[in-house]
Design an enzyme around this catalytic site. Structure first.
Site, short mmCIF file in Angstrom:
data_model
loop_
_atom_site.label_atom_id
_atom_site.label_comp_id
_atom_site.label_asym_id
_atom_site.label_seq_id
_atom_site.Cartn_x
_atom_site.Cartn_y
_atom_site.Cartn_z
N GLY A 154 -13.97 -19.17 -6.51
CA GLY A 154 -13.42 -20.14 -7.45
C GLY A 154 -11.94 -19.94 -7.70
N CYS A 301 -20.70 -15.68 -13.76
CA CYS A 301 -20.70 -17.14 -13.64
C CYS A 301 -21.99 -17.63 -13.05
CB CYS A 301 -19.54 -17.59 -12.75
SG CYS A 301 -17.97 -17.50 -13.59
N CYS A 457 -35.09 -13.05 -15.12
CA CYS A 457 -34.03 -14.03 -15.39
C CYS A 457 -33.63 -14.65 -14.06
CB CYS A 457 -32.85 -13.38 -16.11
SG CYS A 457 -32.01 -12.13 -15.14
#
Lengths: 499, 139
Positions: A154, A301, A457
């Site tokens: 990113g 992220c 998760c």
């Protein structure tokens, strides 16, 4: 009655070799004025252009530094003597700081030694060349400059693209990842056709297309304590585009140890941060955060999400600072920490100080070589065996395959999904119960005490935190699902979408 | 203008640079008529990060001058190291330079001493001029 001033060795050529000189006056300032009146050559060495005593010139009245008296206003009596005592200081140049002095050829930054620009390049960079702050010499500095981007994701995407377009001579990229569909929302170095290619290959072809005059060197490896110093040595500026704490601390420490400035940026959800660390005299990342947060507390992220346009802003700030450092212009983001809030569209700036107690850049550093950053950040080392055989090798985690076997055998472990509701909508393990990590402290009473609990998760980070919490409140039979829902989908249930 | 050193002093300065790496080292140079006859290591007391700065405090400077008298030699200047940077003076060196002193800089890369150069402040303080550094043969 005159007073005596003692003259240090380097100033004696100006006083006809006298070691001491008799002067008249009622204050320290007057004695010095009398001295420079008689020996004018001393003036520029004692005083700066604005008429102040230079900071490396120490004046002692008898044995007291006049800084602790009334400075130049300090009155003098008969028999007092003054001494001019040098502080001798210096140091290595930073890349933001030009070296000085004539010839010696080795200096890559001596203007005469900078590479020249071809006709094509002059045309390409014309909007730079007409600005006096850049100009021909500046553009040649950029061409002589080199930047190592840690990560082609990113932040690395916009940073590397603008740096290439601006004419940085050599760009290095350290990445070992492969382009995935989930990258394309923000990583503009890579296009849809690049999915499945290595990020390095994809980045190199994109950057070469933007500017064929740039040399792109790629390193298909994870940055590590073993390779960082060697990699950093060959570059002028390091651009930190990492997405995890161990690498961030590694980049910081390696920058301090090699003396390379760190153009830092980070992003999370709607917020970004940027600064320039590890310049001479400036603070480093550890002056701000000496210790990493506990593992799992700050999601990555991949776990917390990120607004796709956010890295565009932050990566371009990093590239801007890099260009300024190489050109040696403007006010760099040193000692300032920029925080950008995309939702409110606001920039805030915090002042940062260099911490004399900093373990890596302080006065008495305790970190003098690179360490094990995974361990430093409290992440449990992944057991080697587990990677190869896929079997769980300890009693605090369970692999997706083993969990599936248990379920198939009729055992009914309680699968606790600690992600957020919007993630739960995308995919889930059938029969699991959703309690987001943040709600767990007030809702753990809802969990059964008599069944095995498997926390889960997206990738295993938040669920490890949940597992730790449950153990702390007395649950004994809790395992963490290794690799989270993503590994579950890879190994057990490929029918579900990944994110 | 040239400054000459014996191989022993040349080695001492380089070793000092290697020992303090990744920090900068500093020390005083003594002698006369362009010949360094002794060097003396000094503590680097900078508070700005010893990896890229050095500072000889006034009290150590006074001590260095006293030693010159003892040695019956002149204080010729100072040496310091540039860890992982070229042996060229920085702007910071220039801003803090004293006239007539020789400033020897040794570049130490990855712990290994490499180039060594010597510099003098130009009289108008505008820049440093290099001076030849000659390592003499063993007598």
């Amino acid at each position: 009655m005159p007073n005596t001033i003692h003259i240090p060795t380097p100033l004696r050529p100006f006083t006809d070799k006298h070691e001491s000189v008799e002067v008249n006056g009622a204050t320290v300032g007057e004695l010095l004025a009398d001295l420079t009146k008689r020996y004018d050559g001393l003036r520029k060495h004692l005083y700066s252009d604005d008429g102040k005593l230079r900071n490396f010139v120490n004046v002692y009245l008898n044995d007291e530094d006049i800084r602790y008296l009334q400075r130049e206003q300090t009155p003098v009596k008969a028999g007092d003597s003054l001494s001019i005592v040098p502080s001798v200081a210096g140091g290595a140049p930073t890349s933001a700081e030009a070296t000085v002095g004539n010839p010696p050829a080795i200096n890559p930054r001596a203007i005469a030694d900078l590479p020249t620009l071809s006709q094509d390049e002059i045309k390409r960079y014309s909007r730079h060349l007409i600005m006096p702050e850049v100009g021909m010499d500046g553009q040649r500095k950029l061409k002589a400059g080199s930047v190592l981007c840690i990560g082609a994701g990113g932040l690395g995407s916009p940073a590397a693209m603008y740096l290439a377009a601006a004419g940085i001579g050599r760009i290095g990229i350290v990445d070992f990842d492969v382009v995935d569909f989930s990258n394309l929302q923000r990583q503009l170095l890579h296009g849809t056709k690049d999915v499945g290619r290595t990020k390095n290959e994809s980045a190199k072809s994109r950057l070469n297309d933007l500017n064929p005059h740039v040399q792109v060197d790629t390193y298909e490896t994870a940055l590590s304590s073993q390779n960082a110093l060697q990699l950093f040595r060959d570059y002028d500026v390091i651009l930190d585009g990492t997405d995890n704490f161990p690498t961030r601390y590694l980049v910081n420490d390696a920058c301090v140890l090699t003396g390379k400035p760190n153009a830092y940026g980070s992003i999370f959800r709607f917020e970004g941060q940027a600064s320039v660390f590890a310049t001479a005299g400036g603070p480093c990342y550890r002056c701000l955060y000496p210790e990493p947060p506990p593992p799992g507390l700050v999601p990555s992220c991949a776990e917390g999400g990120v607004l796709g346009v956010l890295p565009g802003i932050i990566g371009v700030i990093q590239a801007t600072e890099t260009v300024k450092l190489i050109l040696g212009i403007g006010e760099p983001l040193i000692g300032r920490f920029m925080i950008y809030d995309a939702l409110r569209m606001r920039f805030r700036e915090l002042k940062l100080r260099k911490d004399p107690e900093c373990p890596v850049c302080g006065t008495n550093p305790t970190v003098t070589k690179l360490i094990d950053y995974e361990q430093f950040c409290g992440l449990r080392p992944e057991p080697q065996q587990a990677q190869t055989t896929g079997a769980a090798v300890n009693d605090w985690e369970i692999t997706p395959v083993d969990l599936k076997k248990k379920m198939d055998a009729g055992e009914t472990p309680f699968v606790l999904d600690v992600r957020e509701p919007n993630e739960y909508q995308i995919n889930k393990i059938a029969g699991s119960t959703l309690i987001p990590l943040g709600e767990l402290p007030r809702r753990y009473q809802e969990l059964p005490r008599d069944r095995e609990i498997v926390t889960q998760c997206k990738m295993g980070g938040r669920s490890a935190k949940a597992q730790e919490f449950l153990k702390s409140v007395g649950f004994t039979n809790v395992k963490n699902l290794r690799g989270g829902i993503l590994e579950w989908i890879d190994k057990v249930d490929p029918s579900q979408p990944k994110y | 203008m040239a400054l000459s050193l014996s191989p022993g002093i040349n080695e001492e300065i380089r070793r000092h640079g290697a020992e303090t790496y990744p920090n900068e080292c500093c020390g005083a140079l003594y002698g006369g008529d362009g010949v360094v006859t002794a060097s003396f290591a000094l503590p680097n007391t900078t508070e700005e990060g010893p990896r890229r700065r050095f500072l000889v405090r006034p009290q150590d400077y006074r001590e260095a001058e006293r030693r010159a008298t003892e040695l019956r030699a002149e204080l010729l200047g100072f040496y310091h190291s540039h860890p992982d940077h070229p042996a060229r003076p920085s702007q910071y060196d220039l801003d803090h330079a004293w006239p007539f002193f020789s400033y020897i800089i040794v570049s130490v890369r990855g712990g290994t001493p490499e180039d060594m150069t010597s510099w003098r402040l130009r009289d108008d303080r505008s820049t440093f001029d290099p001076e030849d550094l000659v390592v003499t043969e063993h007598a």
